[in-house]
Design an enzyme around this catalytic site. Structure first.
Site, PDB file in Angstrom:
ATOM      1  N   SER A  72      91.536   2.508  63.125  1.00  0.00           N
ATOM      2  CA  SER A  72      91.558   2.885  61.716  1.00  0.00           C
ATOM      3  C   SER A  72      92.551   4.015  61.494  1.00  0.00           C
ATOM      4  O   SER A  72      92.759   4.854  62.379  1.00  0.00           O
ATOM      5  CB  SER A  72      90.166   3.355  61.278  1.00  0.00           C
ATOM      6  OG  SER A  72      90.219   4.001  60.029  1.00  0.00           O
ATOM      7  N   TYR A 129      83.290   8.978  62.446  1.00  0.00           N
ATOM      8  CA  TYR A 129      84.081   7.749  62.490  1.00  0.00           C
ATOM      9  C   TYR A 129      85.522   8.047  62.896  1.00  0.00           C
ATOM     10  O   TYR A 129      86.086   7.397  63.797  1.00  0.00           O
ATOM     11  CB  TYR A 129      84.038   7.076  61.123  1.00  0.00           C
ATOM     12  CG  TYR A 129      84.799   5.771  61.052  1.00  0.00           C
ATOM     13  CD1 TYR A 129      84.293   4.618  61.638  1.00  0.00           C
ATOM     14  CD2 TYR A 129      86.011   5.697  60.383  1.00  0.00           C
ATOM     15  CE1 TYR A 129      84.987   3.412  61.566  1.00  0.00           C
ATOM     16  CE2 TYR A 129      86.707   4.503  60.296  1.00  0.00           C
ATOM     17  CZ  TYR A 129      86.194   3.363  60.899  1.00  0.00           C
ATOM     18  OH  TYR A 129      86.887   2.181  60.828  1.00  0.00           O
TER      19      TYR A 129
END
Length: 246
Positions: free
Chosen positions: A144, A157
């Site tokens: 990501s 995250y």
């Protein structure tokens, strides 16, 4: 017509929905036999139905990736049945809490790291011998942009994806002189449940679909793919090399 991934065995994690689901179907359409893992039995059964509709085949493995012994058993089972693994797509991931760092409970942080990092570490340990038995082992991990942007309010995250990137890059260097190729894929904003959770006010119609993203993951899984230790950015359709900060 010969399919480009005919007779190849592909393990896809988090295959019951989103990018994992779409990638499993795309790989199956290209000829691969899919070994699909996810926590959701119902989602896996839906995946199996879709793969069969396209003439493909799948083995369903309900598995919580926090079960490290379960991953080891899966590796042993693949060895016994196939003697190799051609493709590993490390897609399973969780978003975790959206809060300032200081407001996040330790367990919530470690839960994210367990799925996004530790599970992939265990997959590498258990699947590397099988991937090396392939004539062209390929591993792709879904990352990501949050990893390098250090995105605020999703620190577990972001930190987990940064750790995953470093883990994959180190593995790529260790295996550079083998037939195994290891790369990362950044899908960017995609029309998934995770994205909707993070950005509930966003119009999903403005986002790319998981199916569109999956089409560009497939080539990275093919025997003809030769790059390793690289980062594919879907939004810009660019294969990038990692560089040290200036």
């Amino acid at each position: 017509m010969t399919k480009p991934l005919a007779d190849r065995i592909a393990l896809v994690t988090g295959a019951s929905r989103g990018i994992g689901y779409a990638t499993a179907i795309a790989l199956a359409k290209a000829g691969a036999h899919i070994v699909a893992t996810a926590r959701t039995q119902g989602g896996l059964e839906e995946l199996d139905d879709e793969i069969r509709k396209s003439g493909g085949s799948a083995t369903l493995v309900p598995l919580n990736l926090t079960d490290s012994d379960g991953i080891a058993r899966l590796g042993a089972g693949l060895h016994e049945r196939y003697g190799k693994l051609d493709i590993l797509v490390g897609n399973a991931g969780v978003l975790g809490p959206s809060s300032p760092v200081g407001h996040i409970e330790l367990k919530a942080f470690t839960d994210v790291m367990a799925i996004n990092v530790s599970a992939n570490f265990q997959l590498i340990r258990c699947m590397e011998p099988l991937l090396k038995q392939s004539d062209a082992g390929r591993a792709v991990f879904i990352t990501s942009g949050a990893a390098n942007k250090a995105t605020a309010y999703v620190s577990p995250y972001a930190a987990s994806k940064a750790a995953l990137e470093t883990l994959a890059r180190a593995w790529a260097q260790e295996t550079a002189n083998t037939k195994l190729r290891v790369n990362l894929f950044n899908p960017g904003p995609v029309r998934t449940r995770m994205r909707a959770t993070l950005m509930p006010g966003e119009d999903p119609a403005t986002l790319e679909t998981a199916e569109q993203v999956a089409e560009l993951i497939v080539p990275m899984c093919a025997p003809g793919w030769t790059e390793t230790g690289k980062f594919y950015d879907y939004k810009t359709r660019t294969l990038m090399s990692f560089r040290s900060p200036a």
